[in-house]
Design a protein around this motif. Structure first.
Motif, mmCIF file in Angstrom:
data_model
loop_
_atom_site.group_PDB
_atom_site.id
_atom_site.type_symbol
_atom_site.label_atom_id
_atom_site.label_comp_id
_atom_site.label_asym_id
_atom_site.label_seq_id
_atom_site.Cartn_x
_atom_site.Cartn_y
_atom_site.Cartn_z
ATOM 1 N N GLY A 1 38.567 68.601 -69.897
ATOM 2 C CA GLY A 1 39.651 68.659 -70.859
ATOM 3 C C GLY A 1 40.275 70.029 -70.949
ATOM 4 O O GLY A 1 40.270 70.814 -70.004
ATOM 5 N N SER B 1 41.151 69.613 -76.373
ATOM 6 C CA SER B 1 40.550 68.278 -76.352
ATOM 7 C C SER B 1 39.536 68.180 -75.223
ATOM 8 O O SER B 1 39.756 68.710 -74.131
ATOM 9 N N ARG B 2 38.445 67.489 -75.470
ATOM 10 C CA ARG B 2 37.442 67.287 -74.422
ATOM 11 C C ARG B 2 37.942 66.392 -73.297
ATOM 12 O O ARG B 2 37.406 66.411 -72.195
ATOM 13 N N GLN B 3 38.944 65.593 -73.589
ATOM 14 C CA GLN B 3 39.315 64.540 -72.648
ATOM 15 C C GLN B 3 40.630 64.784 -71.904
ATOM 16 O O GLN B 3 41.067 63.916 -71.170
ATOM 17 N N ASP C 1 33.897 59.454 -78.261
ATOM 18 C CA ASP C 1 33.984 59.907 -76.872
ATOM 19 C C ASP C 1 34.975 61.059 -76.694
ATOM 20 O O ASP C 1 35.221 61.501 -75.565
ATOM 21 N N GLY C 2 35.539 61.543 -77.781
ATOM 22 C CA GLY C 2 36.467 62.654 -77.707
ATOM 23 C C GLY C 2 37.910 62.251 -77.482
ATOM 24 O O GLY C 2 38.799 63.114 -77.421
ATOM 25 N N ARG C 3 38.162 60.965 -77.322
ATOM 26 C CA ARG C 3 39.525 60.487 -77.095
ATOM 27 C C ARG C 3 40.211 60.198 -78.431
ATOM 28 O O ARG C 3 39.570 59.898 -79.430
#
Length: 495
Positions: free
Chosen positions: A220, A332-334, A418-420
């Protein structure tokens, strides 16, 4: 200390409530001093009065604002005004609750008949007006809002119970510890000893925090952007809330710290914000960052000691400025983040979490050197040399269309596990606010707390730590916002 000086207007309903409150304040004293005065009256009344204080310590009303959906844009100003008037009704009813303990002791139905019943009628009238305004603007009002008119009496020991507590209405079934009787010697309700916890007694990594999910992943967007806007050196305070109660004087019923934009009051337009000065070192950041002040209840009379939002509504003591205010945007992680739209408004946390329940509570309290120990519903007692830390991570998913919504929440969302972002939402830079305070540790002995610190709150919220919240309006210019996004998406740490 300074405050906004623009000529202020006040809706009729608010003027009536303010006038009633003013009658209760005299000679620098507070109406709240009468809250428990009868608990120390002559022998024979003591037990009855203490029992009444246990039975109903505060008023618990359904939050109409959080239930509202589908308000046409041209009706939102009127609806926000009615919701602010509803808050004033609750404040007025709580003041009546606080000043009629003797009558309550002598009449078990007094609270229901003299306070809660009339409050229901007044709330129903405003709900009817809200529905009418929605329908007139082309929307379709939710008829189930009528069910939210009734309020309940609630014992203070029902921690974060929302509408699950105080079902007795008249308060005849209340029990438990008499937290309602603890005024810390200064005449205001709360905080109480049970609102504090030794940071050493907090289990590490025990807080299930959704607000830390946005960043810190392996993929991300891993960059950061930090903006330095000071700690309110300009002494800009007021008890307005430009997001939730635009156009309403004292819409927050508690005092806010402001950093960044210097034209923050209930009547500031987007144009006012765009043209204002800023305390941020990067002059392209005219965003407004604001939060309720912390106060040390040490007997200090602040500039607002006799004002609405301040001492007249139970917010007393010395205002504590942060030693540091760290404002950081992360990714963001994603995947990549997109730019926030200008004038995007975000409220995080819930100023009414004590009565609403903790679904929207979103502040972590901790101590420096103990950052792995975080709590939401307690104030930490920190060891000598350790600072009180107050951290809030904002929602980071935007609906891609709106800069605000009818309940000031639906246009933003937290990331999922899930980071989304939820379907239909897009990741934007996540604002993280970390405030550090130098506060003398309160003494808690024999169930009492001396010289406590507390967040400013609506009067009926009893200064509970779970009611802490934070607000943001994006007023970065386009070039700066593009820089923020670029730094985050490219994994850089920028200022």
């Amino acid at each position: 200390m300074g405050r906004n000086t623009r000529k202020r207007r006040m809706p009729l309903a608010t003027r009536i409530v303010a006038g009633a409150a003013a009658l209760a304040v005299g000679g620098g004293g507070l109406v709240w001093a009468n809250f428990y005065a009868s608990a120390h009256e002559e022998h024979g009344r003591h037990d009855r009065t203490r029992s009444a204080a246990v039975q109903v310590a505060t008023i618990d009303c359904p939050d109409v604002g959080q239930r509202i959906r589908g308000v046409p844009h041209r009706a939102r100003g009127e609806v926000d005004g009615e919701l602010a008037a509803m808050d004033s009704q609750i404040t007025d009813a709580y003041q009546r609750l606080a000043t009629t303990r003797r009558a309550q002791a002598g009449d078990p139905q007094f609270v229901q008949n003299a306070i809660l019943g009339p409050l229901k009628d007044r709330r129903k009238a405003l709900i009817d007006r809200i529905k009418l305004e929605i329908n007139r603007a082309g929307g379709k009002a939710d008829d189930s809002l009528d069910e939210l008119a009734a309020c309940q009496g609630r014992p203070a020991d029902q921690q974060n119970g929302g509408q699950n507590g105080g079902q007795n209405g008249g308060g005849q079934n209340g029990g438990g510890q008499d937290q309602g009787g603890d005024d810390n010697g200064n005449g205001v309700a709360g905080p109480v000893a049970e609102d504090f916890v030794d940071i050493g007694d907090v289990r590490p990594n025990s807080r299930d925090s959704r607000n830390g999910l946005a960043a810190d992943g392996d993929g991300g967007s891993t960059g950061t952007f930090t903006t330095d806007c000071g700690v309110n050196e300009n002494n800009l305070f007021n008890s307005d809330n430009l997001i939730a109660a635009p156009g309403v004087d004292n819409g927050a019923h508690h005092t806010h710290d402001y950093v960044g934009n210097q034209d923050n009051n209930a009547f500031s337009s987007d144009e006012d914000l765009a043209d204002a000065d800023t305390t941020c070192q990067n002059q392209g950041d005219r965003s407004t960052y604001y939060w309720p002040v912390l106060r040390l209840q040490d007997g200090t009379e602040e500039f607002d000691a006799n004002d609405q939002g301040g001492g007249a509504e139970g917010n007393v003591g010395r205002i504590l400025k942060p030693a540091r205010a760290e404002l950081k945007f992360v990714g963001s992680r994603q995947g990549d983040v997109v730019a926030m739209p200008k004038f995007l408004r975000i409220i995080t946390g819930d100023a009414k979490s004590f009565t609403n329940g903790d679904a929207n509570a979103n502040t972590s309290w901790s101590c420096s050197g103990f950052e792995d120990r975080q709590v939401t519903d307690k104030y930490p007692l920190c060891p000598e040399g350790s600072q009180v830390l107050r951290t809030t991570n904002f929602q980071s998913c935007w609906d891609g269309q709106n800069t605000d919504s009818a309940n000031h929440r639906d246009h933003m969302a937290f990331v999922q596990e899930d980071g989304r972002c939820p379907e239909g939402f897009r990741a934007v830079p996540q604002l993280q606010v970390r405030l550090a305070y130098d506060i003398p540790t309160p003494a808690v002995e024999n169930g009492q707390v001396r010289n406590p610190y507390a967040v400013d709150s609506f009067p009926e919220q009893l200064h509970k730590p779970v009611t802490d919240h934070n607000d943001f309006i994006n007023v970065m210019d386009e070039n700066l916002m593009n820089k923020v996004v670029d730094c985050i998406n490219r994994g850089k740490d920028c200022r």
